[in-house]
Design an enzyme around this catalytic site. Structure first.
Site, mmCIF file in Angstrom:
data_model
loop_
_atom_site.group_PDB
_atom_site.id
_atom_site.type_symbol
_atom_site.label_atom_id
_atom_site.label_comp_id
_atom_site.label_asym_id
_atom_site.label_seq_id
_atom_site.Cartn_x
_atom_site.Cartn_y
_atom_site.Cartn_z
ATOM 1 N N ASP A 198 -9.088 3.577 -9.589
ATOM 2 C CA ASP A 198 -9.514 3.808 -11.110
ATOM 3 C C ASP A 198 -8.205 4.433 -11.828
ATOM 4 O O ASP A 198 -7.216 4.740 -11.369
ATOM 5 C CB ASP A 198 -10.451 5.327 -10.934
ATOM 6 C CG ASP A 198 -11.792 4.829 -10.407
ATOM 7 O OD1 ASP A 198 -12.139 3.559 -10.497
ATOM 8 O OD2 ASP A 198 -12.574 5.652 -9.995
ATOM 9 N N ASP A 223 -5.611 -4.936 -6.132
ATOM 10 C CA ASP A 223 -6.474 -4.008 -5.730
ATOM 11 C C ASP A 223 -6.467 -2.690 -6.001
ATOM 12 O O ASP A 223 -6.291 -2.014 -5.275
ATOM 13 C CB ASP A 223 -6.993 -4.243 -4.130
ATOM 14 C CG ASP A 223 -8.022 -3.718 -3.628
ATOM 15 O OD1 ASP A 223 -8.761 -3.014 -4.433
ATOM 16 O OD2 ASP A 223 -8.358 -3.590 -2.298
ATOM 17 N N PRO A 245 -1.903 8.285 -9.861
ATOM 18 C CA PRO A 245 -0.964 7.288 -9.831
ATOM 19 C C PRO A 245 -1.118 5.974 -10.032
ATOM 20 O O PRO A 245 -0.254 5.361 -10.181
ATOM 21 C CB PRO A 245 -0.606 7.776 -8.249
ATOM 22 C CG PRO A 245 -1.287 8.778 -7.798
ATOM 23 C CD PRO A 245 -2.262 9.398 -8.893
ATOM 24 N N GLU A 295 0.828 -1.137 0.000
ATOM 25 C CA GLU A 295 0.155 0.018 0.305
ATOM 26 C C GLU A 295 1.061 1.331 0.050
ATOM 27 O O GLU A 295 1.735 1.338 1.010
ATOM 28 C CB GLU A 295 -0.943 -0.034 1.265
ATOM 29 C CG GLU A 295 -1.545 1.261 1.630
ATOM 30 C CD GLU A 295 -2.756 1.665 0.548
ATOM 31 O OE1 GLU A 295 -2.406 2.880 0.018
ATOM 32 O OE2 GLU A 295 -3.369 1.088 0.104
#
Length: 290
Positions: free
Chosen positions: A173, A170, A177, A121
């Site tokens: 849109d 996951d 980035p 993440e």
């Protein structure tokens, strides 16, 4: 807390606060009535807020765009996770790009034979906020098999070589980035990161509103993987309701997955859905054939 008029997507209508998900390419907006704003900040990467909505409970919002909700988030998390985990006969190393709320990681942790679960993440503040305000995220973070890397997923994947058994993408849109996560180069890096019989699962958007995006994902993966299949589900809080995922596999066909491995405790996924999700409406089948 910042004034409401500084938050992307939020608007006051008389005495009510609304979040509007603006979809200009679809010539529409989707509105969510907000009971109260629980959190707001600007991280190094984006604007992060958590809102308590009337319809869907707590909602994670990034740059004014809803990401996942308390009430129906389990549908997304289970559908992006279990298809690949059931398809691979013995996954040992599972990784995911995105999913900073740890929802997909929590689903992977239901499989006792998995030895390692990596979550990549880019924004550490997303992880921190979700662990504080979404109870299920805190529980997932306690599993010792889960390691969270706060890195750019497109760069992280380039360092992996033939190791990952199941990789979950996951992604948000395809602009800003996240745009690189839709590039041909990224798909090639995904292929190279997988074990000899590895599987990757991609969030591939709304087949009703963004068929072009789904087709591009599908055909780019077909150029690399011998087995590529799209499946769909219904997520009430997402625009249009129907949503797609695309699984790409080096060896194992998801239509032959061992659904007996499905762990107890899921709220949406079951053995029948693991099969029926691949039964696509005719308009999607027609589009993917062209």
């Amino acid at each position: 807390m910042a004034d409401d008029d500084l938050l992307l997507g939020y608007e006051k209508d008389e005495n009510e606060l609304w979040l509007w998900d603006d979809l200009p390419e679809l010539h529409m907006e989707v509105g969510y009535r907000i009971n109260r704003l629980l959190h707001f900040e600007r991280s190094a990467y984006q604007e992060i807020s958590v809102a308590e909505t009337s319809a869907f409970g707590r909602m994670l919002v990034l740059d004014g765009v809803p990401q996942i909700t308390e009430k129906d988030g389990y549908i997304y998390n289970e559908m992006i996770s279990h298809i690949g985990l059931l398809t691979h006969p013995n996954p040992q190393y599972v990784a995911m790009i995105g999913g900073g709320d740890c929802g997909p990681a929590r689903e992977a942790a239901r499989y006792p034979d998995i030895k390692r679960i990596d979550v990549v993440e880019i924004d550490p503040r997303v992880t921190d906020v979700c662990q504080r305000l979404f109870n299920r995220s805190r529980a997932a973070a306690l599993d010792p098999r889960i390691t969270i890397f706060h890195e750019d997923g497109a760069r992280w994947i380039q360092k992996q070589r033939e190791r990952i058994d199941v990789l979950l993408i996951d992604r948000s849109d395809p602009f800003g980035p996240a745009a690189v996560l839709y590039s041909r180069a990224f798909y090639q890096h995904v292929y190279s990161s997988l074990s000899y019989d590895g599987i990757a699962v991609f969030q591939s958007g709304s087949p009703f509103f963004d068929m072009k995006g789904l087709k591009t994902t599908y055909h780019r993966l077909q150029s690399l993987f011998p087995i590529v299949r799209t499946y769909v589900t219904s997520i009430p809080s997402f625009p249009g309701g129907i949503w797609s995922f695309t699984v790409a596999s080096k060896r194992h066909d998801p239509l032959a997955a061992n659904t007996d491995k499905l762990p107890a405790g899921t709220r949406y996924m079951n053995k029948a859905i693991a099969r029926s999700a691949f039964a696509l409406p005719e308009y999607i089948q027609d589009a993917l054939r062209t």
